[in-house]
Design a protein around this motif. Structure first.
Motif, PDB file in Angstrom:
ATOM      1  N   SER A   1       0.833  -1.217   0.000  1.00 16.86           N
ATOM      2  CA  SER A   1       0.000   0.000   0.000  1.00 16.86           C
ATOM      3  C   SER A   1       0.860   1.257   0.000  1.00 16.86           C
ATOM      4  O   SER A   1       2.063   1.205   0.266  1.00 16.86           O
ATOM      5  CB  SER A   1      -0.980   0.057   1.182  1.00 16.86           C
TER       6      SER A   1
ATOM      7  N   CYS B   1      -1.590  -1.081  -6.092  1.00 16.69           N
ATOM      8  CA  CYS B   1      -2.300  -0.867  -4.823  1.00 16.69           C
ATOM      9  C   CYS B   1      -2.750  -2.191  -4.199  1.00 16.69           C
ATOM     10  O   CYS B   1      -2.879  -2.307  -2.981  1.00 16.69           O
ATOM     11  CB  CYS B   1      -3.493   0.052  -5.044  1.00 16.69           C
TER      12      CYS B   1
ATOM     13  N   CYS C   1      -4.837  -3.506  -0.743  1.00 22.15           N
ATOM     14  CA  CYS C   1      -5.201  -2.363   0.103  1.00 22.15           C
ATOM     15  C   CYS C   1      -6.675  -2.051  -0.082  1.00 22.15           C
ATOM     16  O   CYS C   1      -7.396  -1.828   0.879  1.00 22.15           O
ATOM     17  CB  CYS C   1      -4.355  -1.141  -0.230  1.00 22.15           C
TER      18      CYS C   1
ATOM     19  N   SER D   1      -2.890  -6.112   7.999  1.00 16.02           N
ATOM     20  CA  SER D   1      -2.546  -5.335   6.811  1.00 16.02           C
ATOM     21  C   SER D   1      -1.744  -4.088   7.162  1.00 16.02           C
ATOM     22  O   SER D   1      -2.042  -3.411   8.147  1.00 16.02           O
ATOM     23  CB  SER D   1      -3.851  -4.924   6.101  1.00 16.02           C
TER      24      SER D   1
ATOM     25  N   SER E   1      -1.845  -1.511   5.413  1.00 15.69           N
ATOM     26  CA  SER E   1      -2.570  -0.475   4.702  1.00 15.69           C
ATOM     27  C   SER E   1      -3.010   0.633   5.665  1.00 15.69           C
ATOM     28  O   SER E   1      -2.536   0.728   6.791  1.00 15.69           O
ATOM     29  CB  SER E   1      -3.768  -1.116   4.002  1.00 15.69           C
TER      30      SER E   1
ATOM     31  N   GLN F   1     -10.952  -4.765   1.972  1.00 15.50           N
ATOM     32  CA  GLN F   1     -10.031  -5.685   1.310  1.00 15.50           C
ATOM     33  C   GLN F   1     -10.754  -6.851   0.628  1.00 15.50           C
ATOM     34  O   GLN F   1     -10.154  -7.865   0.310  1.00 15.50           O
ATOM     35  CB  GLN F   1      -9.000  -6.218   2.312  1.00 15.50           C
TER      36      GLN F   1
END
Length: 459
Positions: free
Chosen positions: A340, A401, A404, A420, A422, A430
């Motif tokens: 991310s 990306c 993310c 994550s 992110s 997700q």
């Protein structure tokens, strides 16, 4: 003369004119675009027969819905394929630089602009993407804009805006072991809430941010939007100048020296007053995880979920399958995503590789490593980190990306937990029904090895 903040100085330098009793016209130095938010803006200009005013100040890349496997093959998903084809057509037609699939500079828009030296202190930078706040790490005013504003910048290289209020977040002291920039920003948001920054532009100050690498500063500024702020900034200093120095499109030689002289004038003046201010002691911060469905629902990894009585809080816990007062230590996890625009830079992957070197991921874990750009992917290879990841059973993907926001095939199945790196843990972020736990690259790596959340504060 009034003492000015960093934000005041950059903003005031870019005001073209004032609308009486109204907003200001702000000049935009750099406009970043990708395949998702630009097609409608290009179409609007075409319908009105308006040319792109300054194509040289626009840089485009494909990132949001690109596949992260076999990027050389035709894109299967029709929507993704059409968006990327449209971006290519629009960039050619309007003479805009495009780092598309297959280009050695392609990657997540908020990773490639800094690493190429496009992002510099004292600039105004916009993109049709909320996490444009990332670039504020360089002491620039950077923020996300909507489709109509994208068209406005295409047509005029300016925006009509009301000046936000100013906010400063100070963090001073000494950090505990294994506390990363991601933990710092998750901690701040957990303490002041997801709406505390609404209407403000935030400056991060104190020795903790001064001691951070540029990668760490980008992680912090990236998540300013998650506390509701329009953007985040950190004053440029020697760390910034050193990072920029040899980048592809950064100024060189005498030009760089002149720029640095100017950049040194940007930090907030002594005695400048902010509309709102918060201060934190670095020693109070620990490795963090989220337990709910917004980034403010975070706790230290050793803490238990709060026992708040609130309908939206209870709804979030129900979605996540957690209980009030529960500890998340030893919670089994099946998915780990390291990537991310928050945490997909080389420093993040070095941290992960150092932790997992010589170890093996748990059998139940699907662990994804997704570099933020082709340049980061190249660094991973050159430094031999790929061998460590592969030996540990992690999958290395191509830049984008990815999981993310799951606009490609990298989705977390319904009901599954994903630790994550992110920036958002909203319902279905997700993948439909997926459950996201936000964490630092180190916490994510430790989870992948253990197959469950473990306390890394003392490791």
């Amino acid at each position: 003369m009034k003492n000015k903040t960093l934000f005041d100085k950059v903003w005031d330098n870019h005001v073209v004119t004032h609308v009486p009793n109204g907003p200001e016209v702000l000049y935009i130095d750099s406009h970043l675009i990708h395949e998702v938010t630009s097609p409608q803006a290009f179409a609007e200009l075409e319908q009105r027969n308006i040319p792109v005013f300054r194509p040289n100040q626009i840089v485009a890349t494909a990132d949001h819905n690109v596949a992260t496997i076999d990027q050389h093959l035709p894109i299967k998903d029709e929507l993704a394929r059409n968006q990327i084809e449209q971006l290519t057509i629009n960039c050619i037609k309007n003479n805009i630089t495009l780092y598309g699939l297959g280009h050695h500079y392609q990657g997540i828009v908020h990773v490639i602009a800094p690493e190429l030296g496009i992002t510099q202190p004292g600039m105004t930078i916009v993109c049709g993407d909320s996490h444009t706040s990332t670039h504020g790490a360089f002491g620039s005013i950077a923020f996300g804009i909507g489709t109509s504003q994208v068209a406005q910048v295409f047509a005029s290289q300016c925006l009509l805006l009301n000046k936000p209020k100013s906010l400063r977040v100070n963090v001073n002291g000494k950090l505990a072991k294994n506390v990363s920039p991601k933990d710092i920003i998750l901690y701040i948001i957990s303490k002041i809430g997801t709406n505390s920054g609404t209407g403000y532009f935030c400056e991060y100050a104190g020795n903790i941010f001064r001691e951070m690498s540029m990668e760490g500063r980008m992680t912090v500024c990236n998540m300013s939007i998650e506390m509701g702020a329009r953007g985040g900034m950190i004053a440029p200093d020697e760390v910034t100048f050193k990072y920029i120095k040899d980048k592809e499109f950064a100024p060189k030689g005498e030009e760089l020296e002149e720029k640095i002289k100017f950049w040194k004038t940007l930090p907030t003046d002594e005695g400048a007053v902010f509309d709102q201010e918060y201060s934190f002691n670095a020693a109070d911060i620990a490795p963090m995880i989220t337990y709910g469905t917004n980034p403010g629902m975070g706790i230290k990894i050793t803490e238990n979920i709060p026992t708040t009585n609130d309908a939206s809080f209870e709804k979030a816990l129900e979605y996540m399958g957690f209980n009030k007062g529960e500890s998340l230590i030893n919670k089994p996890i099946n998915y780990v995503f390291i990537g991310s625009c928050t945490n997909s830079r080389i420093e993040d992957f070095r941290t992960v590789a150092k932790y997992i070197n010589g170890k093996q991921k748990a059998d139940n874990i699907h662990a994804l490593i997704v570099p933020g750009s082709q340049q980061v992917a190249k660094q991973i290879q050159e430094e031999g980190l790929n061998k460590i990841f592969e030996a540990a059973g992690f999958q290395i993907r191509q830049p984008g990306c990815s999981a993310c926001l799951a606009m490609n095939d990298d989705k977390v199945p319904a009901g599954e937990y994903c630790v994550s790196t992110s920036n958002r843990n909203f319902e279905g972020r997700q993948g439909q029904g997926s459950r996201t736990i936000l964490a630092s690259p180190l916490v994510a790596a430790a989870t992948a090895i253990a197959g469950k959340i473990i306390d890394i504060s003392q490791n």
